[in-house]
Scaffold this motif. Structure first.
Motif, PDB file in Angstrom:
ATOM      1  N   UNK A 256      -8.833  -3.515  -0.082  1.00 40.19           N
ATOM      2  CA  UNK A 256      -7.499  -3.004  -0.419  1.00 40.19           C
ATOM      3  C   UNK A 256      -6.578  -4.123  -0.889  1.00 40.19           C
ATOM      4  N   UNK A 257      -6.581  -5.240  -0.180  1.00 44.31           N
ATOM      5  CA  UNK A 257      -5.713  -6.355  -0.555  1.00 44.31           C
ATOM      6  C   UNK A 257      -6.120  -6.923  -1.911  1.00 44.31           C
ATOM      7  N   UNK A 258      -7.424  -7.102  -2.110  1.00 38.42           N
ATOM      8  CA  UNK A 258      -7.923  -7.642  -3.380  1.00 38.42           C
ATOM      9  C   UNK A 258      -7.595  -6.704  -4.533  1.00 38.42           C
ATOM     10  N   UNK A 259      -7.769  -5.412  -4.320  1.00 42.94           N
ATOM     11  CA  UNK A 259      -7.466  -4.430  -5.366  1.00 42.94           C
ATOM     12  C   UNK A 259      -5.983  -4.479  -5.731  1.00 42.94           C
ATOM     13  N   UNK A 260      -5.126  -4.474  -4.718  1.00 41.71           N
ATOM     14  CA  UNK A 260      -3.684  -4.489  -4.976  1.00 41.71           C
ATOM     15  C   UNK A 260      -3.275  -5.760  -5.722  1.00 41.71           C
ATOM     16  N   UNK A 261      -3.801  -6.886  -5.313  1.00 39.74           N
ATOM     17  CA  UNK A 261      -3.468  -8.150  -5.982  1.00 39.74           C
ATOM     18  C   UNK A 261      -3.946  -8.152  -7.427  1.00 39.74           C
ATOM     19  N   UNK A 262      -5.157  -7.669  -7.660  1.00 38.39           N
ATOM     20  CA  UNK A 262      -5.696  -7.636  -9.017  1.00 38.39           C
ATOM     21  C   UNK A 262      -4.858  -6.710  -9.908  1.00 38.39           C
ATOM     22  N   UNK A 263      -4.467  -5.567  -9.377  1.00 40.18           N
ATOM     23  CA  UNK A 263      -3.638  -4.629 -10.145  1.00 40.18           C
ATOM     24  C   UNK A 263      -2.314  -5.286 -10.526  1.00 40.18           C
ATOM     25  N   UNK A 264      -1.721  -6.026  -9.613  1.00 42.64           N
ATOM     26  CA  UNK A 264      -0.463  -6.710  -9.914  1.00 42.64           C
ATOM     27  C   UNK A 264      -0.633  -7.765 -11.001  1.00 42.64           C
ATOM     28  N   UNK A 265      -1.693  -8.567 -10.910  1.00 38.81           N
ATOM     29  CA  UNK A 265      -1.944  -9.594 -11.921  1.00 38.81           C
ATOM     30  C   UNK A 265      -2.178  -8.941 -13.283  1.00 38.81           C
ATOM     31  N   UNK A 266      -3.008  -7.917 -13.322  1.00 31.90           N
ATOM     32  CA  UNK A 266      -3.307  -7.240 -14.590  1.00 31.90           C
ATOM     33  C   UNK A 266      -2.062  -6.571 -15.172  1.00 31.90           C
ATOM     34  N   UNK A 267      -1.232  -5.974 -14.319  1.00 29.84           N
ATOM     35  CA  UNK A 267      -0.001  -5.341 -14.797  1.00 29.84           C
ATOM     36  C   UNK A 267       0.966  -6.362 -15.377  1.00 29.84           C
ATOM     37  N   UNK A 268       1.068  -7.517 -14.737  1.00 28.30           N
ATOM     38  CA  UNK A 268       1.962  -8.571 -15.247  1.00 28.30           C
ATOM     39  C   UNK A 268       1.510  -9.043 -16.621  1.00 28.30           C
ATOM     40  N   UNK A 269       0.206  -9.213 -16.787  1.00 34.05           N
ATOM     41  CA  UNK A 269      -0.329  -9.650 -18.088  1.00 34.05           C
ATOM     42  C   UNK A 269      -0.098  -8.574 -19.138  1.00 34.05           C
ATOM     43  N   UNK A 270      -0.400  -7.330 -18.792  1.00 34.46           N
ATOM     44  CA  UNK A 270      -0.229  -6.226 -19.745  1.00 34.46           C
ATOM     45  C   UNK A 270       1.245  -6.063 -20.142  1.00 34.46           C
ATOM     46  N   UNK A 271       2.110  -6.168 -19.184  1.00 32.43           N
ATOM     47  CA  UNK A 271       3.551  -6.016 -19.444  1.00 32.43           C
ATOM     48  C   UNK A 271       4.057  -7.093 -20.394  1.00 32.43           C
ATOM     49  N   UNK A 272       3.517  -8.293 -20.275  1.00 40.15           N
ATOM     50  CA  UNK A 272       3.980  -9.406 -21.087  1.00 40.15           C
ATOM     51  C   UNK A 272       3.493  -9.313 -22.538  1.00 40.15           C
ATOM     52  N   UNK A 273       2.328  -8.665 -22.732  1.00 40.87           N
ATOM     53  CA  UNK A 273       1.765  -8.622 -24.107  1.00 40.87           C
ATOM     54  C   UNK A 273       2.292  -7.480 -24.933  1.00 40.87           C
TER      55      UNK A 273
END
Length: 124
Positions: free
Chosen positions: A107-124
């Motif tokens: 759960x923790x790994x999934x949540x962290x990965x989703x946050x990292x991916x969302x930050x990258x997607x939001x920036x592009x």
């Protein structure tokens, strides 16, 4: 510490989470006491100081994103990761969700990965 590719921030955060959770059986009882002290400060009103280590570790893990994300986005990501990576998240997942250590890590790994991916997607 678990190793991750130098340029993959999500993998680096995953490795950080695995390392932190690996030491959880030894550190979580003390972590619970520290959280209690933070939530219930002493009668004199003094707040115990908290170490900035978690933030420093997250910033180091996310360093590959420093040139990819704006400073504002990078800091927002670190703040969001601080919510999901740490003893407070562990306590919540164990006490309220009843998760075992493996499900907790997932759960923790999934949540962290989703946050990292969302930050990258939001920036592009």
């Amino acid at each position: 510490m678990h190793l991750a590719p130098a340029g993959d921030a999500a993998a680096r955060v995953d490795a950080l989470i695995r390392t932190l959770l690996e030491y959880s059986p030894q550190s979580l009882p003390l972590g619970r006491r520290l959280v209690r002290l933070t939530v219930d400060p002493p009668a004199n009103g003094a707040r115990p100081s908290r170490s900035p280590r978690r933030v420093e570790w997250l910033e180091q893990a996310c360093r590959p994103l420093h040139g990819v994300l704006s400073e504002e986005s990078f800091q927002r990501l670190i703040s969001a990761l601080t919510i999901v990576v740490g003893r407070e998240a562990q306590i919540t997942l164990r006490d309220f969700r009843g998760l075992d250590p493996e499900a907790e890590q997932e759960a923790i790994t999934w949540a962290a990965r989703v946050l990292v991916e969302a930050a990258i997607k939001e920036e592009s």
